[in-house]
Design an enzyme around this catalytic site. Structure first.
Site, PDB file in Angstrom:
ATOM      1  CE  LYS B 361      -4.151   1.649   2.331  1.00 17.99           C
ATOM      2  NZ  LYS B 361      -5.175   1.296   3.309  1.00 17.99           N
ATOM      3  CD  GLU B 447     -19.079  -3.665   9.214  1.00 22.92           C
ATOM      4  OE1 GLU B 447     -19.260  -4.726   8.590  1.00 22.92           O
ATOM      5  OE2 GLU B 447     -18.246  -2.815   8.901  1.00 22.92           O
ATOM      6  NE  ARG B 475     -21.450  -4.791   4.471  1.00 21.44           N
ATOM      7  CZ  ARG B 475     -20.381  -5.144   3.817  1.00 21.44           C
ATOM      8  NH1 ARG B 475     -19.393  -5.661   4.486  1.00 21.44           N
ATOM      9  NH2 ARG B 475     -20.307  -5.004   2.536  1.00 21.44           N
TER      10      ARG B 475
END
Lengths: 179, 717
Positions: B361, B447, B475
């Site tokens: 990244k 979640e 969610r």
């Protein structure tokens, strides 16, 4: 466990059919090469603390002391003549251990990794990581090339009559429609 | 072109050049691979401008930041089809140019940098090998799609990224045919990709479907649901696992980087370092090659077994799910990527294939590589130094206040624990983690699990607080209903980013949380109107020990009220609101951050001679019935204002009033809610204006109801 030799870049190691590797006192594996009768040491990965010979709850000062002791013992210049490579290797690893443990950040990371049993994959030094990753990447290429050839081989037989997956059925349908 | 004006002779003193390269190492990276003479000229112009900046006016120094890096090959590419004739060397240069273009664009507009930098080579390889848009390329989460957007006809508009009427920060179907699926929440692409693959099969078409998903998104259950189904259906598709060992945002504590959360990450990293096992197989191959003949078949069989048994626990995970595993692959080597993708594309029947690509990244921009958060999301910044231009504010964000409030509560009560789903930075839970390392749980992007995990903790007598964004709570809705509310477990839900969120757009907009929380029978639903109220509500939630509770707060900074002593709020009386401004005829009953808009609207109205009452409801459930009754009885007009969708606070108020007979008289009730459409990304002010929730809109509504339409028009113009 990983194979690390500084002696011969292409060791021709012969794996005995019944793998009962003799273990030395300090827990490392020794494999005997039939070709040149050298002992190539495959060390069981020791934790950095074991390498320096200290318990895990020591202060920086004690780490320094242990490092100095080990470094003096295993420095290539003071090693016995027949075991220079082995000592050099050990020295490098001791140095790595000291670098990791002397920096509180990396030491903390290392401790966390160790508690999860990951110390064989851990290396705090970015440079060392890059070196290892360069070697790894060379091997990756071989690996995925073999995986690709395996994929091609496998898929020649994939859609034969007995594969009843939905995708296989659709592919057969499509092939029949187009032919 | 301005650069041509500064043409200097190519022959230069060697020492001068080396000095230049020392001064601007970053720029030298940009110019790798371009013409050496051009390089010299450009470096000299840099030096020239630098020396002039000291004496120059603002406009001169501004020029330094607006320099676009030279991109000769990228300038010829508008769509992926223009890439097809490039050689490998040119593709590598193209990747470098895309990288510098990305850095340049994000430095101007702000956005997600690190992830985009990590997939530059992958994007170039994908568009070179496959034929978008017939071949479907899906980007999970979508924040790494900037190189994709640059290569698919949106390069000129990149300066409008995440701004009103500009490009979206994530993939969006209505924006371009090359964006095949809209993303924003994670872990949806394998599912969508499988749907596209099956749809293609049903329609009898012949194209490829490629879903790019990260190792962070792989921690979500939906990815496994999709792989489970994909392996079963055996439809042809390619899943690219973009592994950069970054799961949480950030994958770091406040004190530095950490290992990614989750057992999956260790499995994936073991895959990368499986050396001895490969060597064993190589040795075995070597042995059988020497023997030759029929042994080859035996060796092939052994290879197959070996593959299954010793080729690493991670790949067997994917293989067991029915996806053929290839990898790991160096994600920054274009030739590796192209050869693999070409091979896979040319193999006739593959079923689902998973290519494990390892990237870094922030790759290619040293400041990003070194940063703990890898420059995941940045404001406008200066490319040469990496410094972000963050506007200084007098107050801190609601997120920080929440974290401090929770820390203060947790100091007093040792049963309080915090749970978040890979959002340690965004929810402020990294602050909590630093203070209470054993009481903060990052479950990865999960979640649903986070909520039920909290329910389990609550069963054991702890007081869990789930810090989950309002839109991500969608969610976990069934878990909230079934596992927490139905059983009346005392879990606290802290929903950050409630209401409109600005540049992230409708995917991250927290419009629905009042609606879906307030309809639950046992839930206490509240919203602070300022940061001091937030402290009190955290204390209230901590004090409620017999039922679940939730509170929502917006993105942004506090308004500047005095904070309670020691960051410790006092619990409010549940179901009690407050009146902020006394007035007559018209009452504005606000909920949450809308109260501030109401106060501003009241100021506008006062300047035109109308004194209105402003009240802060604080609680949507249970409502302050006494307050509503008194407002209804003493005013002609009652307006409920909230930054949420229909079915929320206003609906509960009117339900109560209807049942209580308060609507049977001369009272006029009007709701002000978010409109029945998705508000596109843009600046917060623009979004509020679009939604009709600005103070002027509220004031104009008041005048309209009173029949003073002229004044209403005057305000709105």
């Amino acid at each position: 466990m990983y194979l690390r030799t500084t002696i011969d870049p292409n060791p021709r190691v012969f794996f005995p059919s019944n793998p009962q590797f003799p273990r030395t006192q300090n827990g490392s594996l020794r494999v005997y090469s039939k070709l040149n009768n050298n002992v190539i040491e495959i060390s069981e990965t020791k934790s950095f603390y074991e390498l320096l010979g200290i318990p895990e709850t020591v202060s920086l000062f004690e780490i320094k002391q242990a490092y100095k002791q080990q470094a003096r013992k295993y420095h290539p210049d003071v090693s016995p003549p027949g075991r220079v490579e082995e000592y050099t290797e050990r020295f490098i690893r001791v140095q790595e251990a000291y670098e990791t443990l002397s920096d509180p950040k990396t030491r903390d990371m290392y401790d966390k990794h160790m508690s999860k049993g990951l110390h064989f994959a851990f290396s705090a030094r970015r440079r060392c990581q890059n070196d290892e990753s360069m070697e790894d990447k060379g091997e990756w290429k071989n690996r995925w090339q073999s995986q690709l050839s395996e994929l091609k081989r496998r898929n020649m037989h994939k859609d034969s009559g007995n594969n009843m997956s939905w995708g296989a059925r659709m592919r057969r349908q499509r092939n029949e429609a187009s032919s | 072109m301005a650069l041509c004006a500064y043409a200097f002779p190519g022959i230069l003193n060697r020492t001068v050049v080396s000095d230049l390269s020392k001064q601007s190492p970053f720029l030298s990276e940009w110019f790798n691979g371009t013409d050496l003479q051009f390089q010299f000229q450009h470096k000299l112009t840099q030096v020239k401008k630098r020396s002039r900046v000291v004496q120059a006016s603002l406009s001169e120094s501004g020029e330094y930041y607006t320099q676009r890096p030279p991109t000769p090959i990228l300038d010829t590419i508008n769509y992926p089809i223009h890439m097809k004739n490039l050689s490998l060397k040119e593709l590598k240069q193209l990747a470098d140019e895309v990288r510098s273009d990305t850095i340049f664009n994000v430095s101007k507009a702000g956005g997600h940098l690190g992830s985009s930098l990590g997939v530059v080579e992958l994007t170039v390889a994908l568009h070179y090998v496959f034929n978008a848009p017939q071949d479907r390329i899906l980007w999970d989460v979508g924040h790494q799609s900037y190189p994709h957007k640059i290569l698919t006809g949106r390069r000129e508009k990149m300066s409008t990224l995440r701004q009103t009427n500009g490009l979206a920060g994530f993939t969006k179907r209505s924006e371009s045919e090359y964006d095949c699926f809209g993303t924003g929440h994670s872990s949806t692409t394998i599912s969508a990709g499988l749907g596209m693959a099956v749809g293609r099969d049903l329609k009898g078409r012949n194209s490829n479907v490629i879903a790019v998903i990260g190792d962070g998104a792989m921690t979500a259950g939906q990815a496994y649901e999709a792989m489970n189904n994909a392996g079963y259906l055996d439809s042809d598709m390619i899943v690219i696992l973009n592994d950069n060992r970054q799961v949480s945002l950030p994958t770091a504590t406040l004190d530095g980087p950490v290992a990614p959360v989750g057992a999956l990450s260790s499995a994936l990293s073991r895959l990368q370092s499986n050396r001895p096992l490969r060597e064993l197989r190589e040795v075995a191959k070597g042995v059988t090659k020497q023997i030759g003949g029929p042994m080859h078949e035996l060796a092939a069989k052994v290879d197959e077994y070996a593959r299954g048994m010793i080729s690493g626990s991670g790949s067997t995970l994917f293989e067991e799910l029915g996806l053929y595993y290839i990898g790991p692959v160096d994600g920054h080597s274009i030739d590796d990527l192209i050869s693999i993708l070409k091979e896979v594309r040319s193999t006739k029947t593959t079923g689902p294939v998973l290519i494990h690509v390892v990237t870094e990244k922030g790759r290619g921009y040293p400041y990003a590589e070194r940063a703990a958060d890898k420059y995941h999301g940045v404001a406008k910044f200066d490319p040469a130094t990496g410094k972000q231009f963050k506007a200084s504010a007098k107050t801190q964000s609601y997120t920080t206040y929440f974290a401090e409030a929770l820390i203060a509560e947790a100091e007093a009560d040792k049963d309080i624990v915090a749970i978040h789903a890979a959002m340690g930075g965004g929810t402020g839970m990294n602050l909590f983690l630093r203070r209470f390392p054993t009481r903060c749980f990052d479950v990865g992007i999960a979640e649903q699990h986070a909520v039920t995990f909290a329910a389990g903790l609550a069963c054991e007598g702890l007081k869990p607080f789930c810090a989950i964004y309002s839109s991500f709570m969608q969610r976990a809705y069934d878990q909230v209903v079934h596992d927490v509310d139905l059983q009346k477990l005392p879990v606290g839900f802290a929903m950050d980013r409630a209401g409109l969120v600005g540049a992230d757009g409708p995917t991250h907009c927290g419009a629905f949380d009042v609606t879906f929380m307030a309809c639950l029978p046992n839930m206490v639903v509240m919203a602070p109107s300022d940061e001091a109220e937030l402290f009190h509500m955290v204390a209230t939630a901590a004090a409620i020990d017999d039922r679940p509770s939730c509170f929502r707060y917006p993105r942004g900074n506090g308004i500047g009220v005095e904070l309670p002593v020691g960051n410790k709020g006092t619990p409010l009386e549940v179901g009690k609101g407050r009146i902020l401004v006394e007035g007559e005829r018209v009452a504005l009953l606000g909920y949450g951050s809308a109260v501030q808009s109401c106060l501003a609207a009241a100021a506008v109205l006062e300047s035109r001679g109308l004194q209105v009452t402003v009240a802060d409801a604080r609680f949507c459930k249970p409502l302050d019935r006494a307050l509503i009754k008194s407002l209804a009885k003493s005013h002609e007009v009652l307006i409920t204002v909230e930054e949420g969708s229909i079915g929320g606070f206003g609906s509960h108020v009117v339900q109560f009033m209807a049942l209580d007979g308060l609507l049977d008289g001369k009272l006029k009730w009007r709701p002000i809610v978010l409109p029945d459409r998705y508000i596109d990304h843009g600046s917060p002010a623009d979004q509020l204006a679009e939604a009709g929730l600005t103070p002027s809109s509220i004031a104009a509504t008041v005048f309209n109801i009173l029949g003073q339409t002229r004044e209403a028009l005057e305000i709105m113009t």
